[in-house]
Design an enzyme around this catalytic site. Sequence first.
Site, PDB file in Angstrom:
ATOM      1  N   GLU A 171       0.804  -1.222   0.000  1.00 47.84           N
ATOM      2  CA  GLU A 171       0.000   0.000   0.000  1.00 47.84           C
ATOM      3  C   GLU A 171       0.842   1.279   0.000  1.00 47.84           C
ATOM      4  OE1 GLU A 171      -2.933  -0.290   3.123  1.00 47.84           O
ATOM      5  OE2 GLU A 171      -3.891  -2.022   2.203  1.00 47.84           O
ATOM      6  N   GLU A 360      -5.813  -8.296   0.159  1.00 49.24           N
ATOM      7  CA  GLU A 360      -6.501  -7.967   1.420  1.00 49.24           C
ATOM      8  C   GLU A 360      -7.948  -7.620   1.108  1.00 49.24           C
ATOM      9  OE1 GLU A 360      -4.834  -4.888   3.910  1.00 49.24           O
ATOM     10  OE2 GLU A 360      -2.799  -5.664   3.624  1.00 49.24           O
TER      11      GLU A 360
HETATM   12  O1  IFM Z   1      -4.803  -3.170   8.866  1.00 47.80           O
HETATM   13  C1  IFM Z   1      -4.647  -2.627   7.601  1.00 47.80           C
HETATM   14  C2  IFM Z   1      -3.441  -3.223   6.909  1.00 47.80           C
HETATM   15  O2  IFM Z   1      -2.279  -3.038   7.630  1.00 47.80           O
HETATM   16  C3  IFM Z   1      -3.254  -2.594   5.555  1.00 47.80           C
HETATM   17  N1  IFM Z   1      -4.469  -2.598   4.795  1.00 47.80           N
HETATM   18  C4  IFM Z   1      -5.672  -2.165   5.427  1.00 47.80           C
HETATM   19  C5  IFM Z   1      -5.866  -2.868   6.744  1.00 47.80           C
HETATM   20  C6  IFM Z   1      -7.162  -2.393   7.424  1.00 47.80           C
HETATM   21  O3  IFM Z   1      -7.111  -1.011   7.656  1.00 47.80           O
END
Ligand code: IFM
Length: 451
Positions: A171, A360
């Site tokens: 990210e 994710e």
């Molecule tokens: O917890 C985070 C993760 O570290 C990165 N992506 C989003 C998740 C939820 O906010």
Amino acid sequence: MKFNVTKSSFGSEFIFGAATAAYQIEGGQGPETGRGSCHWDTFAATRGNVVGLESGAVACDHYNRWAEDLDLLQAGGFDAYRFSFAWPRIMPTGKGALNQTGLDFYDRLIDGMLERGLKPFATAYHWDLPSALADEGGWMNASVTDRFADYCSVLGERYGDRLASIATINEPWCVAWLSHAMGIHAPGHRDLRAAARAMHHVLLAHGKGVQALRASFPSGATTDVGLVLNYEKAEPAFDTDQSRHAAAIWHALYNQWYVGGAIKGEYPATMTEALAEFLPAGWQDEMSTLAQPLDFLGVNYYTRARMAALPDPGFPALESVPGPLDKTQIGWEVYPQGLADILTWLHKDYTGDLPLYVTENGMAWADTVSARDGSVQDQQRVDYFDSHLRACLDVMAKGVPLKGYFAWSLLDNYEWALGYGPRFGLVHVDYESQVRTPKASFNAFQSMLTA
Ligand code: IFM
């Protein structure tokens, strides 16, 4: 509680996994571990940054309980585990000397995955920048890109023969904008020059990291190399030209900048014009380094953003407006169509045949363990996963080369500036006792994956 989707509808090669990140679960920071300080340690210790001044000092104690956590993944029928290496555990000052104790920890963790039939999907950097590099300006300083490449070489050489895949950075939008323009994540800057530099350096580090990984893998290694980007479907909050413009700006700043840089070696012109005076000199000459050939792109998706214009001359002159859909514990709208739209857009405009993974996807809820029977009934999360898995199937039927799906997260964990309040796990964690309790959503995955 069960999913309506079935494993077989995804095809026999599709990979199901669950994801975590080092700082959010490991703990293991005592002097005996040799781990160095990172900028989240000091950011969290500074009043006003994190709810309750909470930190990752203990977290889920995964550093000591990793075997139990891998057992859970195996029992759930998962194919893969997405985890991250902690840079300060491997290189306590971000460069030079290595920490043998930390290197050994990841040997045990990776070997433990392989022994349980779990494919290791690694991430090199999930936000725990060594403090010594933060002292030098962190992501604002171009030198961090070479330090990151050196770190990637260590990872590639040591673990490259056993990983299924490695992503350089998780990210980059969060690494750059959330942390240097919005001030919400470490190091907490609110400064456009800092942000513009971080926006470029994080992708330059990615490009150099890809080169370093490939050059350092032991011969015969088949590890895939990629990048993990996060997306919000940007939509106008109101039916006005101003709102549409605000959504377009957010789309460029959040979604297009990173995939454009990493896949095409191009930034959106609207952004380079808006940030021209803040970007590091000579950024144009480095674009070919950013755009390295990749084996996959990881897509993190949670929600959409509904944008409205602000009537001031600042950049970006916009704000997000809460939408009408069901919301999670932290106010994120549940919008599975956005995942389908993002995957389709990436495939058509950027990635073509490049394999995509949802790396994710998940939701926060204030889950509690039932005093009656010890269960955790998270029906909302079961529905969330089911609807997003359905969106994955829909786009796969239309030709999007989606190869896998990782739930965020295996465990309840440290949700950064929000501390331990939001619970994203398939498995509930009692932070006092460290007892793990699989939730109904874990059982739904288990039923689907072991049917
Ligand atoms: O917890 C985070 C993760 O570290 C990165 N992506 C989003 C998740 C939820 O906010």
